[in-house]
Design an enzyme around this catalytic site. Structure first.
Site, PDB file in Angstrom:
ATOM      1  N   HIS A  41       0.868  -1.181   0.000  1.00 34.77           N
ATOM      2  CA  HIS A  41       0.000   0.000   0.000  1.00 34.77           C
ATOM      3  C   HIS A  41       0.905   1.233   0.000  1.00 34.77           C
ATOM      4  O   HIS A  41       1.054   1.927   0.995  1.00 34.77           O
ATOM      5  CB  HIS A  41      -0.917   0.003   1.223  1.00 34.77           C
ATOM      6  CG  HIS A  41      -1.864  -1.154   1.279  1.00 34.77           C
ATOM      7  ND1 HIS A  41      -1.460  -2.431   1.625  1.00 34.77           N
ATOM      8  CD2 HIS A  41      -3.197  -1.236   1.043  1.00 34.77           C
ATOM      9  CE1 HIS A  41      -2.513  -3.242   1.605  1.00 34.77           C
ATOM     10  NE2 HIS A  41      -3.572  -2.543   1.248  1.00 34.77           N
ATOM     11  N   GLU A 120       0.161   0.210  -5.569  1.00 27.40           N
ATOM     12  CA  GLU A 120      -0.812   1.208  -5.135  1.00 27.40           C
ATOM     13  C   GLU A 120      -2.066   1.066  -5.995  1.00 27.40           C
ATOM     14  O   GLU A 120      -1.984   1.065  -7.224  1.00 27.40           O
ATOM     15  CB  GLU A 120      -0.234   2.624  -5.272  1.00 27.40           C
ATOM     16  CG  GLU A 120      -1.195   3.738  -4.972  1.00 27.40           C
ATOM     17  CD  GLU A 120      -1.866   3.608  -3.612  1.00 27.40           C
ATOM     18  OE1 GLU A 120      -3.105   3.744  -3.553  1.00 27.40           O
ATOM     19  OE2 GLU A 120      -1.153   3.367  -2.605  1.00 27.40           O
ATOM     20  N   ASP A 166       0.614  -1.915   4.853  1.00 24.79           N
ATOM     21  CA  ASP A 166       0.231  -0.693   5.563  1.00 24.79           C
ATOM     22  C   ASP A 166      -1.127  -0.231   5.031  1.00 24.79           C
ATOM     23  O   ASP A 166      -1.227   0.777   4.342  1.00 24.79           O
ATOM     24  CB  ASP A 166       1.318   0.368   5.333  1.00 24.79           C
ATOM     25  CG  ASP A 166       1.008   1.688   5.990  1.00 24.79           C
ATOM     26  OD1 ASP A 166       0.146   1.724   6.880  1.00 24.79           O
ATOM     27  OD2 ASP A 166       1.622   2.697   5.599  1.00 24.79           O
TER      28      ASP A 166
END
Length: 286
Positions: A41, A120, A166
């Site tokens: 992430h 992402e 994360d």
């Protein structure tokens, strides 16, 4: 958490998370053979602390802002210095303006034989991240749901790796997804090091999370939590936590050295504190 990281970049949770990340990567450098870091992430890579989002909350001022000004004992300063050097390298004129996210921190530490996979999902953020690393042959940026990487990207071809997870905690069930993701990933890459971040808001939910981790049967699960205040009556980020699976053997003692100082520097009043212990491992209960 209604969480877009630009609002929280450089806050106390980032400071703790990124110090731990730096210590793990530095330890992995002790062997000549290359390794891969998978950041599931990854965010946008670099954050403008004077921008609209960070400027609105000002959280960085009580996080990295305080730490940069703090007077620390030599042992603590030595362990934190590599992280602070990276932050300062992103602010060449000396004034704090930019804060490096986890992929950029990792990139500062990579040797020529090491690699970074930065994932992402958000399309705009993925484009910004790709711009940060444009032309960098050691970094691969992929627009992808990071949870999928815990299956599709493991094991890395280097056979050595750190997987940083994360998640934004924007929706319910993230603690369960962390446990499920760890179990799936560990089956594919049992020798990898895993670092999972989580917020400390609902203490009962955090305790349930620890119990679920224990029940996985996975060995060597280290917990590191730092609280900046006592439990709040309303939902509020009172602390930050990291779960590290297969941690460097030096990490526990390093955190026990660093966390007392961080607790003082980052405290938001009385009843700040920290926990460094084993959920599973030979030293549980020691």
């Amino acid at each position: 958490m209604n969480y877009r990281h630009a609002y929280h970049a450089g806050n106390f949770a980032d400071v703790v998370k990124h110090i731990i990340l730096t210590r793990i990567v530095l330890y992995m450098q002790r062997k000549d053979h290359g390794f891969r870091v998978i950041d599931t992430h990854a965010g946008i890579g670099r954050y403008d602390l004077k921008g609209t989002e960070a400027g609105k909350t000002g959280e960085w001022q009580s996080g990295i802002g305080r730490l940069l000004e703090a007077k620390l004992d030599a042992d603590v300063a030595g362990l934190i210095q590599p992280y602070l050097d990276i932050v300062r390298a992103e602010n060449a004129d000396g004034a704090i303006r930019h804060y490096p996210g986890s992929p950029l921190i990792v990139r500062h530490l990579l040797r020529k034989q090491d690699r970074l996979s930065a994932l992402e999902l958000h399309p705009d953020d993925a484009r910004l991240l790709a711009d940060v690393f444009e032309g960098d042959v050691q970094v691969r940026v992929t627009q992808l749901d990071g949870w999928l990487a815990l299956g599709a990207h493991l094991p890395p071809k280097e056979k050595r790796g750190l997987i940083l997870v994360d998640p934004p905690f924007e929706i319910g069930g993230e603690f369960d997804r962390l446990v499920e993701g760890l179990v799936k990933a560990h089956r594919r890459f049992a020798g990898g090091t895993y670092a999972f971040w989580y917020p400390v808001k609902d203490r009962q939910e955090v305790r349930r999370f620890a119990s679920l981790l224990h029940d996985t049967g996975i060995a060597k699960i280290l917990r590191a939590e730092l609280m900046i205040r006592a439990p709040s009556p309303e939902p509020r980020l009172d602390g930050t936590g990291m779960i590290i699976v297969n941690p460097p053997f030096t990490l526990e003692s390093e955190l026990r050295t660093v966390f007392p100082a961080l607790s003082k520097v980052l405290s938001d009043g009385k009843n700040a504190g920290f926990t460094v212990d084993w959920i599973r491992g030979e030293q549980v209960g020691a």
